[in-house]
Design a protein around this motif. Structure first.
Motif, PDB file in Angstrom:
ATOM      1  N   PRO A  32      -2.023   1.356  -6.334  1.00 49.49           N
ATOM      2  CA  PRO A  32      -3.255   1.446  -6.427  1.00 49.49           C
ATOM      3  C   PRO A  32      -3.556   0.289  -7.440  1.00 49.49           C
ATOM      4  CG  PRO A  32      -2.687   3.135  -7.649  1.00 49.49           C
ATOM      5  CD  PRO A  32      -1.467   2.829  -6.863  1.00 49.49           C
ATOM      6  N   HIS A  58      -1.836   3.990  -0.847  1.00 50.52           N
ATOM      7  CA  HIS A  58      -2.567   3.600  -2.107  1.00 50.52           C
ATOM      8  C   HIS A  58      -3.571   2.482  -1.691  1.00 50.52           C
ATOM      9  CE1 HIS A  58      -0.237   6.470  -4.620  1.00 50.52           C
ATOM     10  NE2 HIS A  58       0.580   5.802  -4.273  1.00 50.52           N
ATOM     11  N   LYS A  59      -4.581   2.613  -2.472  1.00 47.86           N
ATOM     12  CA  LYS A  59      -5.645   1.615  -2.225  1.00 47.86           C
ATOM     13  C   LYS A  59      -5.797   0.331  -2.993  1.00 47.86           C
ATOM     14  CE  LYS A  59     -10.141   1.746   0.001  1.00 47.86           C
ATOM     15  NZ  LYS A  59     -10.438   2.626   1.049  1.00 47.86           N
ATOM     16  N   ASN A 100       0.763  -1.119  -0.034  1.00 51.32           N
ATOM     17  CA  ASN A 100       0.019  -0.035  -0.158  1.00 51.32           C
ATOM     18  C   ASN A 100       1.026   1.405  -0.066  1.00 51.32           C
ATOM     19  OD1 ASN A 100       0.780  -0.772   2.680  1.00 51.32           O
ATOM     20  ND2 ASN A 100      -0.980   0.364   3.633  1.00 51.32           N
ATOM     21  N   ASN A 152       3.373   7.849  -0.313  1.00 50.66           N
ATOM     22  CA  ASN A 152       2.054   7.806  -0.443  1.00 50.66           C
ATOM     23  C   ASN A 152       1.484   6.383  -0.284  1.00 50.66           C
ATOM     24  OD1 ASN A 152       1.715  10.693  -0.777  1.00 50.66           O
ATOM     25  ND2 ASN A 152       2.422  10.378  -2.799  1.00 50.66           N
TER      26      ASN A 152
END
Ligand code: UD1
Ligand code: MG
Length: 452
Positions: free
Chosen positions: A407, A388-389, A381, A386
């Protein structure tokens, strides 16, 4: 209508602590926090806290409670401390003065003090060992005539076992008038709040001592051993409150409640469980040996197996967690979800009947209903900067040892072959494999040792 003054300017030297004494925790909450909660429940119209040592820390700890703070810059005694707050209170209002290190006092006991029909009321108790306390001195007819501090008391006065709890109640204007006459001509050179008693008696005013039936709720803490004694009393009470809600504790003394707990019927809590923060447990929830829960809301029938650590978790209904699971904030489990051993979750929702049975990290993810996540699956993730989903559709099957590089999404009913590194969306209903193709090399020879 009445107001409260809490005396909390002292340092508490014997704690050998960097924080002020009133912020030492009992049941996971600062002592002062318990007191403020109790008096707020009683309907005080204002709570004035006299701060001094560590004033900023105390203010920060009570920030959201609506207390008013007044600073006592020099510690000249309990009378001097109370006098700092009195100018902020309507002289006609009744004032309940409390020491800040009395976290276990019950609302009923304070109500009895407020209900007493006297101009000045003090809460006393009979101490097994009265050393250090102010003694309640009574006349032959039993009326209260003074409080004598331990260090100022004669041997016969020291023999008195009825002592001052530190709680007092009178009109603000009366306290102000008495305190203006109090002098510091005593062993400690301090302005004693307790001298108000003799002054009130001299003025012909009525003085009453309400004797508390139980001394344990008046315990204060001057050192760590006394703090531990308070903790024990608190824990006994907290467990009693659980019993009354219908909870079974299989080994009561090993369970630690540092939380506000609401529990349904037939909840079973095994040995060594620690509860912290805000906890709500639905009917028939079970918590196995050694589980630690903070700020969790577990729906009816949720079973948490031994040695699982849960923080900020919500379950909708019967789901199974652990053993040895670590569920971090933002974990939401639907009905029938299974999170097995050595699975870590964070900011992840699992719809009904989804499973991650072994050895996975599922973070920043949405997992659809009935999806099955194989052992060793990791949601990647974090790219180093950063988060991410990852979205996993309903009925998806993620083969063991897969890395889902967010992602990314896996469509409904999609299958991921074991050992895949999935960095692009995998479609619904298909098998997606992302790993080197297996091959066997005909005629290949193992190396042999070179002759020496
Ligand atoms: C006080 C009482 C004593 C009683 C005992 C109960 C007086 C003079 N004595 O003694 O009769 O039996 O409590 O525990 O009141 N504080 C301030 N500013 C000060 C001094 C104290 O805010 O200048 C605060 C402390 O932080 C504490 C409370 O007042 O929360 C009581 O002070 P403490 O020094 O503990 O009084 P004791 O000697 O225990
Ligand atoms: Mg004290």
């Amino acid at each position: 209508m009445y107001q409260v003054i809490i005396l909390a300017a002292g340092e508490g030297k014997r704690m050998n602590s960097n924080r002020p004494k009133v912020l030492q925790p009992v049941g996971g909450q600062p002592m002062l926090g318990h007191l403020v909660e109790t008096v707020s429940g009683l309907g005080a119209t204002g709570v004035h806290v006299v701060v001094g040592f560590g004033a900023e820390q105390v203010k920060a700890a009570l920030g959201a409670t609506g207390c008013r703070f007044v600073e006592q810059t020099e510690r000249l005694g309990t009378g001097h401390a109370a006098a700092q707050a009195l100018p902020n209170i309507d002289p006609e209002a009744r004032v309940l003065i409390l020491p800040g290190d009395m976290p276990l006092i019950r609302a009923e006991t304070l109500q009895a003090v407020l209900d007493a029909k006297a101009d000045l009321t003090v809460l006393s108790f009979n101490a097994v060992d009265p050393t250090g306390y102010g003694r309640i001195l009574r006349a032959e007819d039993g009326s209260v005539r003074a409080i004598r501090e331990h260090r100022d008391a004669s041997p016969s006065e020291r023999a008195v076992s009825e002592v001052n709890s530190g709680v007092m109640c009178a009109r603000a204007g009366d306290f102000t008038a008495w305190l203006s006459r109090v002098e510091a001509d005593n062993a400690q050179g301090e302005y004693y709040l307790t001298d108000c008693i003799a002054l009130a008696v001299a003025d012909g005013r009525s003085v009453a001592a309400v004797i508390a039936p139980r001394a344990d709720e008046l315990l204060g803490a001057n050192d760590r051993a006394q703090l531990a004694a308070l903790e024990t009393v608190f824990q006994v009470r907290a467990r009693q409150a659980l019993f009354e809600q219908g909870v079974t504790l299989l080994d009561p003394s090993s369970v630690q409640v540092r939380a506000r707990v609401s529990a349904g019927r037939d909840v079973v809590i095994d040995a060594g469980v620690v509860l912290e923060g805000e906890i709500s447990l639905g009917d028939e929830v079970s918590l196995g040996v050694g589980c630690v829960l903070r700020d969790c809301h577990l729906g009816a029938g949720t079973a948490v197996k031994p040695y699982s650590v849960l923080e900020g978790v919500r379950t909708a209904g019967a789901s199974q967690i652990g053993p040895f699971a670590r569920l971090r904030p933002g974990t939401q489990l639907g009905e029938g979800v299974k999170i097995g051993n050595f699975v870590e979750t964070k900011n992840a929702s699992f719809a009904a009947d989804a499973k991650a049975s072994h050895l996975s990290y599922i973070g920043d993810a949405e997992v659809g209903a009935r999806a099955n996540i194989g052992a060793g699956t990791i949601t990647c993730n974090y790219d180093g900067a950063n988060k991410h989903k990852t979205r996993i559709g309903a009925d998806a099957f993620i083969g063991s040892n897969s890395a889902l590089v967010a992602p990314v999404s896996v469509g409904e009913g999609g299958t991921i072959g074991a050992g895949s590194v999935i960095s692009q969306n995998a479609p619904a209903g298909q098998l997606t494999i992302a790993r080197a193709r297996q091959r066997s090399i005909d005629g290949w020879k193992r190396p042999v040792k070179a002759a020496k």
